[in-house]
Design a protein around this motif. Structure first.
Motif, PDB file in Angstrom:
ATOM      1  N   ASP A  48      11.511  -5.115  77.588  1.00 18.52           N
ATOM      2  CA  ASP A  48      10.065  -5.338  77.582  1.00 18.52           C
ATOM      3  C   ASP A  48       9.837  -6.819  77.853  1.00 18.52           C
ATOM      4  O   ASP A  48       9.907  -7.659  76.950  1.00 18.52           O
ATOM      5  CB  ASP A  48       9.480  -4.939  76.226  1.00 18.52           C
ATOM      6  N   TRP A  49       9.550  -7.157  79.105  1.00 16.73           N
ATOM      7  CA  TRP A  49       9.466  -8.551  79.538  1.00 16.73           C
ATOM      8  C   TRP A  49       8.167  -9.229  79.119  1.00 16.73           C
ATOM      9  O   TRP A  49       7.960 -10.405  79.418  1.00 16.73           O
ATOM     10  CB  TRP A  49       9.655  -8.625  81.053  1.00 16.73           C
ATOM     11  N   THR A  50       7.301  -8.478  78.424  1.00 20.09           N
ATOM     12  CA  THR A  50       6.079  -9.092  77.890  1.00 20.09           C
ATOM     13  C   THR A  50       6.358  -9.798  76.561  1.00 20.09           C
ATOM     14  O   THR A  50       5.531 -10.557  76.073  1.00 20.09           O
ATOM     15  CB  THR A  50       4.987  -8.028  77.670  1.00 20.09           C
ATOM     16  N   LYS A  51       7.542  -9.543  75.975  1.00 20.50           N
ATOM     17  CA  LYS A  51       7.890 -10.162  74.698  1.00 20.50           C
ATOM     18  C   LYS A  51       8.319 -11.621  74.903  1.00 20.50           C
ATOM     19  O   LYS A  51       9.080 -11.917  75.821  1.00 20.50           O
ATOM     20  CB  LYS A  51       9.026  -9.390  74.024  1.00 20.50           C
ATOM     21  N   GLN A  70      10.794  -3.380  83.918  1.00 18.84           N
ATOM     22  CA  GLN A  70       9.894  -3.428  82.777  1.00 18.84           C
ATOM     23  C   GLN A  70       9.850  -2.083  82.054  1.00 18.84           C
ATOM     24  O   GLN A  70       9.700  -1.036  82.679  1.00 18.84           O
ATOM     25  CB  GLN A  70       8.481  -3.811  83.237  1.00 18.84           C
ATOM     26  N   TYR A  72       7.992  -0.785  78.537  1.00 19.13           N
ATOM     27  CA  TYR A  72       7.206  -1.024  77.326  1.00 19.13           C
ATOM     28  C   TYR A  72       7.742  -0.193  76.166  1.00 19.13           C
ATOM     29  O   TYR A  72       8.231   0.925  76.354  1.00 19.13           O
ATOM     30  CB  TYR A  72       5.738  -0.661  77.557  1.00 19.13           C
TER      31      TYR A  72
END
Length: 267
Positions: A48-51, A70, A72
């Motif tokens: 999860d590359w939004t972390k 990616q 989620y």
């Protein structure tokens, strides 16, 4: 089922990395190790590359041209990253021309995947930390511990950082006496080495070192001479002179190189 033979260095590999279970600082050593076995034709990493915690990967992904996938975390307690990696692996198995897979993770969830890929005749290399559960380790043809790669990288960086003219400290060598003491304490390793020589030896008892290494990995996928303080398997056998004879012979296909042969000594 008979174990399929593979040619190291020539395999087309799909490298699939579980970013949740691998420290990003180890990627250099991991990629260098993989190239010893083959050519990474597909390189993907899942997370999860939004972390915020994943930011450390950015530079490494660019340097080694690894494609981030990616995924989620849709549900708490469920590892969506593992599912995405497994689905991609099966797609690659049926759609892409690769001879092997390298699964970089310390997660036992990939045990069945590794077994399935091997059932399809593919070489499976696992790379993970020493905490990796045994079922995943044994489901791979070959398993390498990240801690060993980190140690090698640290030594290389230390030597590279020395100023010109400064001599690098030579690594400590194990004497034959020290190595023999190690084997006396570990009967399993002693038996493993001698049995491997027996399995691939000729009528005179001599066995080619390369064949011995392959035989060891069939029985123990995480066998690596580096785990016992030897950078190469040849050094390990040469040090164990109370247990083995070693002999160098001209290589049949390479004029300037030598092939190493090993024979068990009577006990």
């Amino acid at each position: 089922m008979e174990e399929q033979e593979f040619t190291p260095g020539l395999l087309k590999l799909a490298v699939l990395i579980d970013a949740d279970n691998v420290p990003y600082g180890s990627i250099k050593g991991i990629m260098e190790e993989i190239t010893k076995d083959g050519i990474p034709t597909i390189k993907r990493i899942y997370g999860d590359w939004t972390k915020p915690a994943m930011k450390g990967w950015k530079e490494s992904l660019l340097e080694y041209s690894i494609t981030p996938i990616q995924q989620y975390a849709w549900t708490t307690g469920k590892n969506a990253t593992d599912s995405a990696l497994i689905i991609d692996a099966m797609d690659i198995l049926h759609r892409e021309h690769v001879e092997g897979f390298c699964i970089v993770s310390s997660d036992s969830d990939f045990t069945r995947l590794a077994s399935r890929l091997r059932e399809s005749g593919k070489m499976v290399i696992g790379i993970g930390e020493k905490k990796t559960p045994k079922p995943f380790i044994t489901s791979c043809n070959k398993f390498i511990y990240i801690e060993i790669l980190q140690k090698e990288s640290a030594v290389t960086e230390d030597n590279d950082s020395k100023t010109p003219g400064q001599t690098a400290a030579a690594p400590a060598k194990k004497s034959g006496k020290q190595a023999d003491s190690l084997l006396k304490m570990d009967e399993e390793i002693k038996s493993l080495l001698r049995s491997a020589v027996d399995r691939v030896s000729d009528d005179a008892g001599w066995a080619n070192l390369g064949d011995i290494g392959n035989s060891l990995r069939v029985v123990k996928s995480d066998f690596d001479s580096r785990n016992y303080g030897f950078s190469k398997l040849s050094g390990m056998f040469k040090s164990l002179n109370a247990l083995f004879e070693t002999e160098e012979r001209p290589h049949s296909s390479k004029k300037k190189s030598k092939a190493i042969y090993v024979r068990n000594k009577p006990q």
